[in-house]
Design a protein around this motif. Structure first.
Motif, PDB file in Angstrom:
ATOM      1  N   GLN A  95      -8.361 -25.234  54.599  1.00 19.08           N
ATOM      2  CA  GLN A  95      -9.534 -24.571  54.036  1.00 19.08           C
ATOM      3  C   GLN A  95      -9.415 -23.077  54.672  1.00 19.08           C
ATOM      4  O   GLN A  95      -9.244 -22.978  55.969  1.00 19.08           O
ATOM      5  CB  GLN A  95     -10.831 -25.025  54.500  1.00 19.08           C
ATOM      6  CG  GLN A  95     -11.895 -24.512  53.802  1.00 19.08           C
ATOM      7  CD  GLN A  95     -13.238 -25.197  54.278  1.00 19.08           C
ATOM      8  OE1 GLN A  95     -13.345 -26.105  54.799  1.00 19.08           O
ATOM      9  NE2 GLN A  95     -14.333 -24.415  53.587  1.00 19.08           N
ATOM     10  N   THR A  96      -9.398 -22.212  53.824  1.00 19.34           N
ATOM     11  CA  THR A  96      -9.346 -20.677  54.370  1.00 19.34           C
ATOM     12  C   THR A  96     -10.530 -20.058  53.466  1.00 19.34           C
ATOM     13  O   THR A  96     -11.342 -20.487  52.569  1.00 19.34           O
ATOM     14  CB  THR A  96      -8.056 -20.025  53.769  1.00 19.34           C
ATOM     15  OG1 THR A  96      -8.034 -18.827  54.392  1.00 19.34           O
ATOM     16  CG2 THR A  96      -7.540 -19.972  52.407  1.00 19.34           C
ATOM     17  N   GLU A  97     -10.658 -18.700  53.982  1.00 20.28           N
ATOM     18  CA  GLU A  97     -11.805 -18.064  53.225  1.00 20.28           C
ATOM     19  C   GLU A  97     -11.436 -17.619  51.783  1.00 20.28           C
ATOM     20  O   GLU A  97     -12.315 -17.244  50.892  1.00 20.28           O
ATOM     21  CB  GLU A  97     -12.181 -16.793  54.028  1.00 20.28           C
ATOM     22  CG  GLU A  97     -12.800 -17.081  55.586  1.00 20.28           C
ATOM     23  CD  GLU A  97     -13.353 -16.146  56.354  1.00 20.28           C
ATOM     24  OE1 GLU A  97     -13.015 -14.800  55.897  1.00 20.28           O
ATOM     25  OE2 GLU A  97     -14.099 -16.294  57.256  1.00 20.28           O
ATOM     26  N   ASP A  98     -10.219 -17.346  51.464  1.00 15.48           N
ATOM     27  CA  ASP A  98     -10.087 -16.601  50.084  1.00 15.48           C
ATOM     28  C   ASP A  98      -8.587 -17.220  49.753  1.00 15.48           C
ATOM     29  O   ASP A  98      -7.595 -16.537  49.857  1.00 15.48           O
ATOM     30  CB  ASP A  98      -9.903 -15.195  49.937  1.00 15.48           C
ATOM     31  CG  ASP A  98      -9.923 -14.565  48.756  1.00 15.48           C
ATOM     32  OD1 ASP A  98      -9.553 -15.360  47.758  1.00 15.48           O
ATOM     33  OD2 ASP A  98     -10.157 -13.495  48.565  1.00 15.48           O
ATOM     34  N   ALA A  99      -8.566 -18.552  49.155  1.00 15.90           N
ATOM     35  CA  ALA A  99      -7.313 -19.080  48.691  1.00 15.90           C
ATOM     36  C   ALA A  99      -6.658 -18.260  47.685  1.00 15.90           C
ATOM     37  O   ALA A  99      -5.261 -18.300  47.495  1.00 15.90           O
ATOM     38  CB  ALA A  99      -7.575 -20.614  48.306  1.00 15.90           C
TER      39      ALA A  99
END
Length: 294
Positions: A95-99
């Protein structure tokens, strides 16, 4: 013919190891093993994965998730993996902030091939082909949208997670996660392909491609909640997931897991648990660890 313009190097960003997916030939046996030994529960079965010839279960490790998929139709990727090496690792889901921004960067620089892309109002889900990616496992990098009800999706331990069901069911599966808040996903270890000993190169690649900062130790990727380690390939052994590390709050709870593992016949002589083709390392999670992690 127009060509996609390459982008300057995108720096690493905080990333969470949110879910580990395994593949098993017997889904109900897998559910029984995980829930009995670890003492967790099945919080969701996703009907949407049936379109790919799979059935699944998801069990919480605190706010993170272990998924098990099992094929019921022929000619699936999961089925081919089972035929090749039996039960074992399938995917690492981050999970990242802006895939979406990371996907655009990866594609413009031809760093990896996207094999599945789904975007909704709430989340972005992107799977990459494992070919050329060190670790022998399918990488997926997702993100959730920021909103008044989910202002810090990456940092909040029990934040919504699309794999566990529609947003309308969040209160139900979040309650399941919180019932097992004494469990913490600490680590995963992937073995490289036979003949490949470049563990630092693997960590560097995951940083360059997926934005996961390198860890403190050689051959390690550092997530905000856990570590992903790489070990050298072994002749005659496939690359892929070989170990999962779980922290357990309280010595009584830890001893209970090991006692149940022994009764189920999956406790090894070194204290590790062998389940579903993967070595599980359960360790005592101290109070200071609880304060410093998700």
């Amino acid at each position: 013919m127009s060509q996609t313009k390459t982008q300057a190097r995108m720096p690493p960003v905080p990333t969470r190891l949110r879910q580990i997916a395994l593949v098993a030939s017997d889904l109900e046996r897998a559910a029984h093993l995980l829930t009995t030994v670890i003492g967790t529960e099945v919080i969701y079965r996703d009907p949407l994965v049936e379109q790919w010839g799979l059935r699944n279960i998801l069990v919480p490790i605190g706010g993170d998730v272990i998924e098990v998929v099992s094929p019921f139709m022929p000619d699936t990727t999961a089925g081919r993996l089972l035929s090749k090496r039996g039960d074992g690792g399938y995917m690492v889901i981050m999970q990242t902030e802006d895939a979406a921004a990371r996907r655009d960067y990866v594609q413009s620089n031809k760093l990896a091939k996207v094999i599945f892309n789904h975007e909704s109002e709430d989340f972005v889900c992107i799977q990459y082909h494992p070919k050329g990616i060190k670790g022998g496992i399918i990488p997926e990098l997702d993100s959730h949208s920021f909103s008044p009800t989910n202002p810090t999706p990456l940092q909040t331990r029990f934040s919504p997670w699309h794999a566990c069901g529609p947003l309308t069911t969040y209160p139900k599966y979040a309650a399941g996660m919180k019932r097992h808040s004494a469990l913490h996903l600490l680590s995963a270890t992937c073995r490289l392909a036979p003949g490949d000993a470049d563990v630092e190169g693997a960590a560097r690649q995951w940083e360059d491609v997926f934005g996961v900062v390198r860890g403190r130790r050689e051959g390690e990727s550092g997530f905000v909640n856990a570590g992903l380690g790489f070990v050298a390939g072994v002749r005659g052994e496939s690359g892929g997931l070989v170990e999962v590390g779980v922290g357990v709050e309280g010595n009584v709870a830890l001893c209970g897991i090991l006692e149940r593992a022994e009764r189920m016949g999956v406790l090894g002589g070194d204290g590790a648990v062998e389940m579903l083709g993967v070595r599980w390392k359960f360790v005592l999670f101290e109070e200071e660890d609880v304060k410093s992690r998700l």
